[in-house]
Design an enzyme around this catalytic site. Sequence first.
Site, PDB file in Angstrom:
ATOM      1  N   SER A 178     -28.091  21.754 -41.169  1.00 20.83           N
ATOM      2  CA  SER A 178     -27.077  21.466 -42.195  1.00 20.83           C
ATOM      3  C   SER A 178     -26.782  22.743 -42.971  1.00 20.83           C
ATOM      4  O   SER A 178     -27.643  23.631 -43.077  1.00 20.83           O
ATOM      5  CB  SER A 178     -27.625  20.414 -43.159  1.00 20.83           C
ATOM      6  OG  SER A 178     -26.887  20.412 -44.365  1.00 20.83           O
ATOM      7  N   TYR A 191     -34.243  16.759 -48.482  1.00 17.49           N
ATOM      8  CA  TYR A 191     -33.409  16.788 -47.261  1.00 17.49           C
ATOM      9  C   TYR A 191     -33.150  18.221 -46.810  1.00 17.49           C
ATOM     10  O   TYR A 191     -33.342  18.557 -45.636  1.00 17.49           O
ATOM     11  CB  TYR A 191     -32.092  16.067 -47.558  1.00 17.49           C
ATOM     12  CG  TYR A 191     -31.014  16.191 -46.499  1.00 17.49           C
ATOM     13  CD1 TYR A 191     -30.975  15.324 -45.409  1.00 17.49           C
ATOM     14  CD2 TYR A 191     -30.018  17.165 -46.589  1.00 17.49           C
ATOM     15  CE1 TYR A 191     -29.971  15.419 -44.453  1.00 17.49           C
ATOM     16  CE2 TYR A 191     -29.015  17.273 -45.646  1.00 17.49           C
ATOM     17  CZ  TYR A 191     -28.999  16.399 -44.570  1.00 17.49           C
ATOM     18  OH  TYR A 191     -28.001  16.503 -43.622  1.00 17.49           O
TER      19      TYR A 191
HETATM   20  P1  NAD Z   1     -24.957   8.960 -39.184  1.00 22.11           P
HETATM   21  O1  NAD Z   1     -25.397   8.007 -40.222  1.00 22.11           O
HETATM   22  O2  NAD Z   1     -23.834   8.565 -38.323  1.00 22.11           O
HETATM   23  O3  NAD Z   1     -26.158   9.365 -38.244  1.00 22.11           O
HETATM   24  C1  NAD Z   1     -27.503   9.357 -38.614  1.00 22.11           C
HETATM   25  C2  NAD Z   1     -28.239   8.456 -37.638  1.00 22.11           C
HETATM   26  O4  NAD Z   1     -29.645   8.595 -37.792  1.00 22.11           O
HETATM   27  C3  NAD Z   1     -27.945   6.980 -37.859  1.00 22.11           C
HETATM   28  O5  NAD Z   1     -26.926   6.538 -36.998  1.00 22.11           O
HETATM   29  C4  NAD Z   1     -29.274   6.264 -37.614  1.00 22.11           C
HETATM   30  O6  NAD Z   1     -29.238   5.357 -36.543  1.00 22.11           O
HETATM   31  C5  NAD Z   1     -30.223   7.415 -37.307  1.00 22.11           C
HETATM   32  N1  NAD Z   1     -31.505   7.210 -37.951  1.00 22.11           N
HETATM   33  C6  NAD Z   1     -31.809   7.306 -39.265  1.00 22.11           C
HETATM   34  N2  NAD Z   1     -33.098   6.996 -39.480  1.00 22.11           N
HETATM   35  C7  NAD Z   1     -33.624   6.693 -38.267  1.00 22.11           C
HETATM   36  C8  NAD Z   1     -34.916   6.294 -37.819  1.00 22.11           C
HETATM   37  N3  NAD Z   1     -35.941   6.145 -38.668  1.00 22.11           N
HETATM   38  N4  NAD Z   1     -35.072   6.036 -36.503  1.00 22.11           N
HETATM   39  C9  NAD Z   1     -34.055   6.162 -35.636  1.00 22.11           C
HETATM   40  N5  NAD Z   1     -32.836   6.584 -35.992  1.00 22.11           N
HETATM   41  C10 NAD Z   1     -32.616   6.833 -37.299  1.00 22.11           C
HETATM   42  O7  NAD Z   1     -24.615  10.329 -39.964  1.00 22.11           O
HETATM   43  P2  NAD Z   1     -24.269  11.814 -39.441  1.00 22.11           P
HETATM   44  O8  NAD Z   1     -23.710  12.501 -40.623  1.00 22.11           O
HETATM   45  O9  NAD Z   1     -23.523  11.806 -38.167  1.00 22.11           O
HETATM   46  O10 NAD Z   1     -25.708  12.429 -39.195  1.00 22.11           O
HETATM   47  C11 NAD Z   1     -26.048  13.124 -38.029  1.00 22.11           C
HETATM   48  C12 NAD Z   1     -26.757  14.414 -38.377  1.00 22.11           C
HETATM   49  O11 NAD Z   1     -25.838  15.305 -39.021  1.00 22.11           O
HETATM   50  C13 NAD Z   1     -27.932  14.277 -39.342  1.00 22.11           C
HETATM   51  O12 NAD Z   1     -28.999  15.090 -38.877  1.00 22.11           O
HETATM   52  C14 NAD Z   1     -27.402  14.831 -40.634  1.00 22.11           C
HETATM   53  O13 NAD Z   1     -28.433  15.363 -41.437  1.00 22.11           O
HETATM   54  C15 NAD Z   1     -26.493  15.922 -40.104  1.00 22.11           C
HETATM   55  N6  NAD Z   1     -25.531  16.415 -41.066  1.00 22.11           N
HETATM   56  C16 NAD Z   1     -24.530  15.618 -41.515  1.00 22.11           C
HETATM   57  C17 NAD Z   1     -23.626  16.119 -42.437  1.00 22.11           C
HETATM   58  C18 NAD Z   1     -22.503  15.275 -42.962  1.00 22.11           C
HETATM   59  O14 NAD Z   1     -21.827  15.714 -43.895  1.00 22.11           O
HETATM   60  N7  NAD Z   1     -22.259  14.115 -42.418  1.00 22.11           N
HETATM   61  C19 NAD Z   1     -23.746  17.450 -42.889  1.00 22.11           C
HETATM   62  C20 NAD Z   1     -24.784  18.237 -42.414  1.00 22.11           C
HETATM   63  C21 NAD Z   1     -25.667  17.714 -41.493  1.00 22.11           C
END
Ligand code: NAD
Length: 284
Positions: A178, A191
């Site tokens: 991130s 986080y």
């Molecule tokens: P998202 O909610 O679509 O995806 C996160 C997924 O993690 C969920 O779908 C969930 O099923 C899974 N998850 C959470 N806890 C879990 C557990 N205990 N066991 C199994 N699965 C679990 O959101 P996203 O934003 O697409 O996140 C994907 C990645 O992107 C993450 O690593 C997040 O930190 C990173 N990220 C997102 C952003 C943003 O702005 N959306 C920015 C930087 C990084």
Amino acid sequence: MKKKKPNKFPDQAQGQPGDQFKMLPEPEIIREDYKGSKKLDDKIALITGGDSGIGRSVAVHFAREGAHVAIVYLEEDEDALETKKLVEKENRKCIIIAGDLRQQSFCKAAVERCVEVLKKIDILVNNAAVQFPKDTLGEITNKQLKTTFETNIYPYFYITRAALEHMDEGGAIVNTSSVTAYRGSDHLLDYSSTKGAIVAFTRSLSQNLVKRKIRVNGVAPGPIWTPLIPATFDDVTDFGQDTPMGRAGQPSEVAPAYVFLASADASYITGQFIHVNGGEQIGG
Ligand code: NAD
Ligand code: MG
């Protein structure tokens, strides 16, 4: 005509994990004009958090590039079934595996299920995460601290360790960090710490696996419109407006970086991160 990317979002709230089908507007998964060119033909990819957000988008892009996918997710069955449908629309296979990645036994079982059905693993995408914004360190309970680390970084070790038993020369691992790992975040102390750990893990593992000819890279997204956002932030209306581009990114704008890093186009790249963040300048 191409749809304009939103820079304001309607007020909305959900609990964690969020559901993509409830989001307003629904995120863009893949550009209508994205053309696959068999960059990942017949590869097998295991994607954690593949039901929604960035992970779903990666699954659909990989499928359009010819890969079959296994997605792991916590409990969002409706989102996972939609991802499966979208992958199958690309004439590729998709298996969905629900469970809690905090359990090492589940991580191992998920890898084994993937290999049992799809026969191997060429690409591993570590991507699942949670976040719990808090304004002060004092508000971060030990319980929260444990949950954040147990969800966001331990499974990177558990899943990767199990997957490596099935990965051969030419394999690729892509990890999701991130922008908060690089510039810090005053309201995501725990986080952002896990995301920094993912950067160090990626760099270290890349050196560890270089002789096995398995590449390890990562993507460091900025603000991306996914279920995580309405599930964790009280006010999403201005989400992403503080970037140089003045808007949030869509998953469709992040997933192509995973395609690149997973494919032979990145054959001379390992231990690196691509910063998909709307123009924020990142050092290191
Ligand atoms: P998202 O909610 O679509 O995806 C996160 C997924 O993690 C969920 O779908 C969930 O099923 C899974 N998850 C959470 N806890 C879990 C557990 N205990 N066991 C199994 N699965 C679990 O959101 P996203 O934003 O697409 O996140 C994907 C990645 O992107 C993450 O690593 C997040 O930190 C990173 N990220 C997102 C952003 C943003 O702005 N959306 C920015 C930087 C990084
Ligand atoms: Mg989800």
